[in-house]
Enzyme design. Structure first.
Site, PDB file in Angstrom:
ATOM      1  N   LEU A  84      -4.101  -1.813  -2.746  1.00 54.73           N
ATOM      2  CA  LEU A  84      -5.373  -1.247  -2.293  1.00 54.73           C
ATOM      3  C   LEU A  84      -5.161   0.151  -1.730  1.00 54.73           C
ATOM      4  CD1 LEU A  84      -5.934  -1.425   1.147  1.00 54.73           C
ATOM      5  CD2 LEU A  84      -5.373  -3.768   0.533  1.00 54.73           C
ATOM      6  N   CYS A  85      -6.248   0.908  -1.708  1.00 52.40           N
ATOM      7  CA  CYS A  85      -6.211   2.265  -1.164  1.00 52.40           C
ATOM      8  C   CYS A  85      -7.563   2.532  -0.515  1.00 52.40           C
ATOM      9  CB  CYS A  85      -5.890   3.276  -2.260  1.00 52.40           C
ATOM     10  SG  CYS A  85      -7.066   3.259  -3.627  1.00 52.40           S
ATOM     11  N   ALA A  86      -7.972   3.788  -0.428  1.00 52.96           N
ATOM     12  CA  ALA A  86      -9.243   4.093   0.219  1.00 52.96           C
ATOM     13  C   ALA A  86     -10.436   3.790  -0.675  1.00 52.96           C
ATOM     14  CB  ALA A  86      -9.277   5.556   0.655  1.00 52.96           C
TER      15      ALA A  86
END
Length: 397
Positions: A84-86
């Protein structure tokens, strides 16, 4: 980082929706997350859970064709990994580089922005007033709100601007018209939805005591003073002044059964007193909070439920899944509620967490002193709430 253009992976990467991930966490599945945001963003807020293992390796560690062996050694290769990231850009790229190396990976759709759009409605089963009471829960920030419905009328307390349409849709689904949108105070961690709902015909209500902070739209709102009542079907919402967290902090007693305390009292902690007047004004606000708790909250019957506007990772939900608890239980579990005033003030000033993200922009936006469009408002409130006096639970101390 998700504004960058990342190459499309040469391998197919499956995605998991935020709701699917939340469901797996709630079901107690073992989850391993690889969070590719910068360390500062990760430290500020992330997805946690009793069965969640979270690993932070920034995306730039995966940009070279030859990924450092020390980096790969930190990533388990014997289980599924969700990257996951932003916003979902770098996570798909990183997942692709790992899948090419034999890892079992997927990625989180829309990243933490998608996680921030999860908003759940849970029935408060121990509510015994007229009608039905629901608690709204936003797991990304710990924001809580309340929807009381009786017959064909409804009211929402502490609505979020990002979910304006949700309240209208929920009321309609439940066969009711939304009559009131009520705020407990000028919030420091999210953009209020009261004005947005008022603009579409719902009666907006803010505490009269909050107007002195510089609210620019007070003439457009109904101002709630201590003792004022609002009717929702047969249910009565009574205004209870409880200053301390802010000078205008106001609670609402829902048909004698649950006190929506805003940020005055939570199931795991009490309010922090420094967000309005800063560190210099915190001791005086703490004394005011002590008086409000002792004279306005704890004098209610022991079976009165408390429902705050937030919960932290340290909070334990009740059997019905809501973050509510009877006053009697909180008095037994939280020493802060039975201390004398000097001890209480010393405790809550001793170890306050960092202030909420972007609070210096959120407060003037909620006062109407500056504007933010919907996207800007959503971006402002990403992150933890930090409105309690401690990041650790004070219940059971």
């Amino acid at each position: 980082m998700d504004d960058m253009d990342f190459p499309t992976p040469d391998v197919e990467i499956e995605s998991v929706s935020p709701d699917e991930l939340k469901g797996r966490i709630d079901a107690g599945e073992d989850i391993t997350l690889l969070d590719t945001r910068m360390e500062s963003e990760y430290d500020e807020w992330r997805i946690d859970g009793a069965t969640v293992e979270s690993i932070n390796i920034p995306y730039f560690e995966f940009l070279d064709d030859e990924i450092d062996d020390d980096v790969l050694a930190r990533i388990p290769d014997d289980r599924e990994i969700t990257v996951l990231c932003a916003k979902g850009g770098s996570s798909e790229y990183v997942a692709g580089t790992l899948k090419e190396r034999g890892y079992d990976v997927d990625h989180l759709e829309d990243g933490m922005n998608g996680w921030a759009r999860i908003y759940e409605r849970v029935a408060v089963e121990r509510y015994d007033g007229s009608g039905t009471l629901y608690q709204y829960q936003r797991p990304s920030s710990g924001c809580l709100g309340y929807l009381v419905v009786d017959g064909d009328e409804a009211a929402v307390i502490d609505p979020l601007r990002a979910f304006t349409s949700r309240y209208l849709e929920d009321a309609d689904e439940l066969g009711a018209d939304l009559q009131y949108a009520i705020d407990t105070h000028i919030h420091a961690d999210h953009i209020s939805g009261v004005r947005a709902l008022d603009a579409v015909g719902v009666e907006g209500v803010i505490p009269e005591a909050s107007v002195d902070r510089g609210v620019t739209y007070a003439d457009e709102m109904t101002l709630a003073a201590d003792g004022d009542e609002f009717q929702v079907g047969s249910a009565t919402i009574e205004t209870v002044s409880t200053p301390g967290h802010t000078s205008g902090m106001t609670s609402y007693l829902l048909d004698g059964s649950l006190l929506a305390t805003g940020d005055g009292l939570f199931v795991e902690s009490v309010a922090r007193p420094d967000l309005e007047e800063g560190d210099d004004g915190a001791p005086e606000a703490a004394a005011q909070l002590y008086e409000s708790l002792q004279e306005r909250v704890l004098t209610l019957p022991d079976d009165t439920l408390i429902g705050g506007a937030h919960f932290s990772d340290a909070a334990e939900p009740a059997a019905d899944g809501t973050y509510t608890a009877p006053i009697g239980q909180l008095t037994e579990e939280m020493d802060a509620l039975t201390m004398d005033e000097a001890e209480f003030i010393e405790l809550i000033l001793s170890d306050m967490p960092p202030r909420p993200a972007n609070y210096e922009d959120i407060i003037p936006t909620n006062l109407g002193q500056q504007e933010a469009d919907d996207e800007e408002a959503f971006e402002l409130e990403l992150g933890p709430n930090n409105c309690a006096a401690s990041q650790e639970s004070l219940a059971g101390d």
